[in-house]
Design a protein around this motif. Sequence first.
Motif, PDB file in Angstrom:
ATOM      1  N   ILE A 117      -2.530  37.406   8.171  1.00  0.00           N
ATOM      2  CA  ILE A 117      -3.146  38.208   7.119  1.00  0.00           C
ATOM      3  C   ILE A 117      -2.554  39.617   7.101  1.00  0.00           C
ATOM      4  CG2 ILE A 117      -5.317  39.292   6.402  1.00  0.00           C
ATOM      5  CD1 ILE A 117      -6.765  36.777   7.377  1.00  0.00           C
ATOM      6  N   LYS A 118      -2.334  40.202   8.293  1.00  0.00           N
ATOM      7  CA  LYS A 118      -1.738  41.538   8.363  1.00  0.00           C
ATOM      8  C   LYS A 118      -0.329  41.534   7.762  1.00  0.00           C
ATOM      9  CE  LYS A 118      -4.301  43.120  12.450  1.00  0.00           C
ATOM     10  NZ  LYS A 118      -4.188  43.517  13.878  1.00  0.00           N
ATOM     11  N   ASP A 119       0.455  40.498   8.066  1.00  0.00           N
ATOM     12  CA  ASP A 119       1.807  40.406   7.510  1.00  0.00           C
ATOM     13  C   ASP A 119       1.759  40.323   5.992  1.00  0.00           C
ATOM     14  OD1 ASP A 119       2.875  40.491  10.036  1.00  0.00           O
ATOM     15  OD2 ASP A 119       3.157  38.322  10.209  1.00  0.00           O
ATOM     16  N   LYS A 120       0.851  39.518   5.472  1.00  0.00           N
ATOM     17  CA  LYS A 120       0.752  39.376   4.020  1.00  0.00           C
ATOM     18  C   LYS A 120       0.267  40.676   3.389  1.00  0.00           C
ATOM     19  CE  LYS A 120      -0.921  36.324   0.386  1.00  0.00           C
ATOM     20  NZ  LYS A 120      -1.621  35.060   0.074  1.00  0.00           N
ATOM     21  N   ALA A 121      -0.660  41.359   4.050  1.00  0.00           N
ATOM     22  CA  ALA A 121      -1.150  42.634   3.526  1.00  0.00           C
ATOM     23  C   ALA A 121      -0.019  43.652   3.427  1.00  0.00           C
ATOM     24  CB  ALA A 121      -2.275  43.160   4.413  1.00  0.00           C
ATOM     25  N   ARG A 122       0.852  43.698   4.440  1.00  0.00           N
ATOM     26  CA  ARG A 122       1.996  44.618   4.399  1.00  0.00           C
ATOM     27  C   ARG A 122       2.950  44.258   3.259  1.00  0.00           C
ATOM     28  NH1 ARG A 122       1.366  44.674  10.210  1.00  0.00           N
ATOM     29  NH2 ARG A 122       2.649  42.794  10.418  1.00  0.00           N
ATOM     30  N   ALA A 123       3.165  42.943   3.062  1.00  0.00           N
ATOM     31  CA  ALA A 123       4.044  42.507   1.971  1.00  0.00           C
ATOM     32  C   ALA A 123       3.461  42.896   0.617  1.00  0.00           C
ATOM     33  CB  ALA A 123       4.257  40.995   2.047  1.00  0.00           C
ATOM     34  N   ILE A 124       2.159  42.788   0.476  1.00  0.00           N
ATOM     35  CA  ILE A 124       1.513  43.168  -0.777  1.00  0.00           C
ATOM     36  C   ILE A 124       1.640  44.664  -1.014  1.00  0.00           C
ATOM     37  CG2 ILE A 124      -0.744  43.406  -1.910  1.00  0.00           C
ATOM     38  CD1 ILE A 124      -1.467  40.664  -0.694  1.00  0.00           C
ATOM     39  N   ASP A 125       1.451  45.477   0.030  1.00  0.00           N
ATOM     40  CA  ASP A 125       1.624  46.925  -0.119  1.00  0.00           C
ATOM     41  C   ASP A 125       3.039  47.259  -0.590  1.00  0.00           C
ATOM     42  OD1 ASP A 125      -0.972  47.536   0.641  1.00  0.00           O
ATOM     43  OD2 ASP A 125      -0.462  47.769   2.759  1.00  0.00           O
ATOM     44  N   HIS A 126       4.049  46.589   0.000  1.00  0.00           N
ATOM     45  CA  HIS A 126       5.438  46.818  -0.398  1.00  0.00           C
ATOM     46  C   HIS A 126       5.635  46.424  -1.856  1.00  0.00           C
ATOM     47  CE1 HIS A 126       9.890  46.896   0.237  1.00  0.00           C
ATOM     48  NE2 HIS A 126       9.846  45.985  -0.713  1.00  0.00           N
ATOM     49  N   TYR A 127       5.100  45.293  -2.239  1.00  0.00           N
ATOM     50  CA  TYR A 127       5.207  44.793  -3.613  1.00  0.00           C
ATOM     51  C   TYR A 127       4.606  45.787  -4.605  1.00  0.00           C
ATOM     52  CZ  TYR A 127       3.383  41.973  -7.564  1.00  0.00           C
ATOM     53  OH  TYR A 127       3.026  41.499  -8.798  1.00  0.00           O
TER      54      TYR A 127
END
Length: 311
Positions: free
Chosen positions: A54-64
């Motif tokens: 979930i943390k990895d996906k959250a970081r990817a969403i922030d970048h997006y």
Amino acid sequence: MGKTPSSIIGTSGLKSLGLAGAVLLSGLSGTAAAADPETAQAAPSDDAIIVEGIKDKARAIDHYVRALTVVHAGEPLPRYEEGSYCPAVVGLSAERNTDMEARMRRVAEATAVKPAALPCRTSALVLFVDDKEAFLKAFRKAHPVYFSDPSTKHWSPPRETGPATAWHLTQRLDSKGSPGSSAGGIKVFESSFGGSHLMEMTKPVIVMSVVVIERRALIGLTPVQVADYALMRTLTDSAPKNMDDTAANTILTAIDTEPGGETAASLTEWDFAYVRGRYATPPFRNGHSQGAAISAAVKRETMQEEKTERD
């Protein structure tokens, strides 16, 4: 709305990288523990692995979100006013142009952009051309109005590498919906509320978006992919950069994907949530605050599967 080979329509979405990684890591950690039970550390729990995913996906969403959201001096993000979004497509067959316009309108309605009622005056122009740079040069000479942003006298469209480019023409309005008046060479706006660190006294609205795409970039793509890509370019601030370096799940990589490569089959859940989030934020809110709200909205709408699995 996952990824699919660009020549295939309707393939179901893939599970998130976080969950797929959790299954793989769980199997590997179990093997290590069995090999040396005396010294091996306890295998991480499934809950720990899922939380990391979930943390990895959250970081990817922030970048997006950061890649698509350009904030100027904290001012609100430019958006279409309700009932003003009206797409027009030029450069393909008459039937294909009409189909793409209809698709863009339907998706805009679904994402709460609230397009204009037909017939309407074009405010989102999509042009398909053979040579982008040559076309832009000729287009600017023939139609300078598409390069004249009412909000500034010194402006030109952003330069983009690749087969596509897009820009917005914006107009600044006050809280009464007025573009302001000139007094002694100074622009004067009226507001029913005072500005603050969270709220601005004016907002930029999009009066026209222009998207130019070279036809060669359409090879291997479906009409739905092209229409959804064009729609996102009319509603976001900048070309997506470095998206391939993250787990970003977006239709915006479609144009730059090599034929036969993998790309989204249509507007993804990330894209859908981004647009809904952008149009749900208060219009006069500081742009940095709006960006944070968009990121939170994308996470909220796209991470339910992981939360359910963890619970």
